[in-house]
Design a protein around this motif. Structure first.
Motif, mmCIF file in Angstrom:
data_model
loop_
_atom_site.group_PDB
_atom_site.id
_atom_site.type_symbol
_atom_site.label_atom_id
_atom_site.label_comp_id
_atom_site.label_asym_id
_atom_site.label_seq_id
_atom_site.Cartn_x
_atom_site.Cartn_y
_atom_site.Cartn_z
ATOM 1 N N LEU B 20 0.834 -1.200 0.000
ATOM 2 C CA LEU B 20 0.000 0.000 0.000
ATOM 3 C C LEU B 20 0.866 1.247 0.000
ATOM 4 O O LEU B 20 0.590 2.213 -0.720
ATOM 5 C CB LEU B 20 -0.927 -0.007 1.231
ATOM 6 C CG LEU B 20 -1.995 -1.111 1.220
ATOM 7 C CD1 LEU B 20 -2.875 -1.007 2.458
ATOM 8 C CD2 LEU B 20 -2.862 -1.019 -0.028
ATOM 9 N N VAL B 22 4.023 1.678 -1.112
ATOM 10 C CA VAL B 22 4.725 1.901 -2.385
ATOM 11 C C VAL B 22 3.758 2.394 -3.453
ATOM 12 O O VAL B 22 4.038 3.374 -4.155
ATOM 13 C CB VAL B 22 5.429 0.605 -2.859
ATOM 14 C CG1 VAL B 22 5.933 0.765 -4.293
ATOM 15 C CG2 VAL B 22 6.589 0.275 -1.940
ATOM 16 N N VAL B 23 2.608 1.741 -3.552
ATOM 17 C CA VAL B 23 1.664 2.142 -4.600
ATOM 18 C C VAL B 23 1.134 3.543 -4.328
ATOM 19 O O VAL B 23 1.002 4.361 -5.251
ATOM 20 C CB VAL B 23 0.516 1.115 -4.728
ATOM 21 C CG1 VAL B 23 -0.553 1.632 -5.673
ATOM 22 C CG2 VAL B 23 1.061 -0.209 -5.239
ATOM 23 N N ALA B 24 0.865 3.873 -3.064
ATOM 24 C CA ALA B 24 0.370 5.219 -2.735
ATOM 25 C C ALA B 24 1.410 6.269 -3.092
ATOM 26 O O ALA B 24 1.094 7.282 -3.731
ATOM 27 C CB ALA B 24 0.016 5.301 -1.253
ATOM 28 N N PHE B 26 3.909 6.015 -5.206
ATOM 29 C CA PHE B 26 4.079 6.073 -6.658
ATOM 30 C C PHE B 26 2.927 6.842 -7.302
ATOM 31 O O PHE B 26 3.134 7.652 -8.207
ATOM 32 C CB PHE B 26 4.167 4.659 -7.234
ATOM 33 C CG PHE B 26 4.559 4.629 -8.679
ATOM 34 C CD1 PHE B 26 5.894 4.588 -9.042
ATOM 35 C CD2 PHE B 26 3.598 4.660 -9.678
ATOM 36 C CE1 PHE B 26 6.272 4.576 -10.372
ATOM 37 C CE2 PHE B 26 3.967 4.658 -11.019
ATOM 38 C CZ PHE B 26 5.303 4.611 -11.364
ATOM 39 N N ALA B 27 1.717 6.589 -6.808
ATOM 40 C CA ALA B 27 0.548 7.286 -7.365
ATOM 41 C C ALA B 27 0.640 8.780 -7.098
ATOM 42 O O ALA B 27 0.295 9.601 -7.964
ATOM 43 C CB ALA B 27 -0.734 6.708 -6.770
ATOM 44 N N LEU B 28 1.135 9.151 -5.916
ATOM 45 C CA LEU B 28 1.311 10.576 -5.610
ATOM 46 C C LEU B 28 2.331 11.205 -6.552
ATOM 47 O O LEU B 28 2.139 12.321 -7.045
ATOM 48 C CB LEU B 28 1.773 10.743 -4.153
ATOM 49 C CG LEU B 28 0.689 10.553 -3.087
ATOM 50 C CD1 LEU B 28 1.305 10.586 -1.692
ATOM 51 C CD2 LEU B 28 -0.381 11.634 -3.214
#
Lengths: 387, 75
Positions: B20, B22-24, B26-28
């Motif tokens: 969660l 890493v993906v958050a 990266f999405a930011l």
């Protein structure tokens, strides 16, 4: 010594053949979603996966001293003929599931083969059943669920965070991210799975007296194991890539990135904690989670069901085939030769059947392609159900 | 039979958290990058703060990947 030399040569060749099937069976794990979202062109994807699998074989300095992780009592009698029978069962199961386009665990096939061959060759006491439960069965059930939940949450987050931004821009970003996340999976795969083959060959050489106990794998073993898995990976198990990339759900870049990140994390965390789990099941679980967490929240449950059945069947099926192979191979050189012949004929037959409905780099992402269904009653349309 | 439930739960928890995070992040980073593109396109500035924010996010992700590789290699 003649006898040992023939058998040892056969085991080494068969181990490399298993390594090869391991490679092309598992290309999909790392690359299916990257190919499906267009992050990587199919041929580029398998080339990257092949190079990283090869590199992964050299990355770890830890020698594979045990091939079964304590599943079978290796001291009691892990004879070359038993290892050979185990490999035969694992290879045949890998080829059959590839023919049907189903991702199944190469590790489970190998473990199942070892268990089956050991039960026949040594007896029930040769297998540590409590290790089978704690090291294989529980991680096998838990890991795809963990990867699925993580991937589902990550997908939701990814869409939530980027909801205000134009889709084209963020999708491009997620596609770039996928290149890295899928590469990491490939690297981890090469490290884990090529080591298994090295371990098999090394232990066989030790049992034949060609190496001393406690010796590490010679360089030619590392290189040939790395090459076999890389070559297999480059062949690309296109049938499985199609099932995983577009058979489970329609995967968009944020979902692909989330599922690959979840899979890479679960694989690295659990191998760090000492769980030998199946890359295949983790990656499939991640894709399922991403499918459910995506904007449509849809999953093709028919494919999910077929995959789950295959996972359950892998270990016992490989065990039965290997048990039969062990029964024959134990009779001596002619038995080994007979089993070897059966393996070549079986593999050849499955390859011929696969030519009837070929899947390759050019049609792997074809939009109208139904999931591969050889010999199975094909549903008129993929059964799509809202979650 | 000895099943280490605590180790299993720890593995699950760490995996969930890291995924969660890493993906958050990266999405930011992705979001910041598209903000910058929007600012440049609209001519309202060169979007430097957004670019820096994106850089920080992607660097954080790269650090996690490098740590992951070191985990594989150290085994």
């Amino acid at each position: 010594m003649e006898h040992i030399t023939f058998l040892v040569a056969v085991v080494i060749i068969t181990a490399l053949a298993f390594d090869f099937t391991n490679g092309f069976h598992d290309t999909a794990n790392a690359m299916a979603t990257s190919i499906a979202t267009g992050a990587l062109k199919p041929k580029v994807a398998v080339a990257i996966a092949a190079v990283l699998n090869f590199a992964g074989a050299f990355l770890s300095v830890k020698v594979a001293t045990t091939i079964s992780g304590g599943l079978v009592n290796e001291k009691a009698g892990l004879q070359p003929s038993i290892i050979f029978a185990a490999l035969v069962g694992a290879i045949l199961w890998n080829l059959l599931t590839w023919l049907k386009g189903l991702p199944s665990s190469s590790s489970h096939a190998l473990y199942g083969g070892l268990i089956g061959a050991t039960v026949v060759g040594v007896g029930l006491h040769g297998v540590n059943f409590s290790t089978v439960v704690s090291k294989i069965l529980i991680p096998a059930v838990a890991s795809p669920i963990i990867a699925g939940v993580a991937s589902w949450g990550a997908t939701k987050l990814a869409y939530l965070i980027t909801r205000g931004a134009p889709k084209e821009g963020t999708e491009k970003g997620f596609r770039r991210g996928q290149v890295f996340s899928s590469s990491l999976i490939s690297l981890a795969h090469g490290t884990n799975d090529a080591q298994k083959t090295m371990g098999i060959i090394t232990l066989t050489l030790i049992s034949a007296g060609a190496l001393h106990k406690g010796d590490g794998p010679p360089v030619w073993v590392i290189v040939s194991a790395g090459l076999a898995i890389a070559l297999g990976t480059y062949m690309g198990g296109w049938r499985i890539i199609r099932s995983m990339g577009s058979g489970l759900a329609d995967i968009k870049p944020p979902q692909g990135f989330s599922s690959e990140t979840a899979a890479a994390t679960v694989i690295l965390t659990s191998s760090h904690m000492g769980y030998g789990l199946s890359t295949t099941q983790v990656c499939s679980g991640g894709i399922m989670g991403a499918g459910l967490g995506g904007p449509s929240g849809k999953l093709r449950w028919g494919m999910v069901r077929r995959m789950a059945y295959t996972w359950g069947l892998t270990l016992p099926a490989a065990a039965v085939v290997s048990g039969l192979a062990a029964l024959v191979a134990d009779r001596g050189d002619w038995g080994v030769a007979l089993v070897g012949l059966a393996l070549v004929l079986g593999a050849g037959a499955m390859w011929l059947i696969s030519r009837r409905q070929p899947v390759h780099a050019d049609n792997v992402t074809a939009a109208d392609a139904a999931p591969v269904t050889v010999e199975l009653p094909a549903p008129a349309a993929p059964t799509t159900l809202a979650a | 039979m000895n099943i280490k439930w605590a180790a299993l739960a720890e593995t699950a928890g760490v995996s969930l958290f890291v995924t969660l995070a890493v993906v958050a992040v990266f999405a930011l980073g992705n979001l910041a990058l598209s903000r910058r593109e929007a600012a440049v396109a609209a001519g309202t500035g060169r979007g430097v703060p957004a670019l820096v924010a994106a850089g920080v996010c992607f660097a954080a992700c790269a650090a996690v990947v490098l740590y992951g590789i070191s985990l594989i290699a150290a085994k």
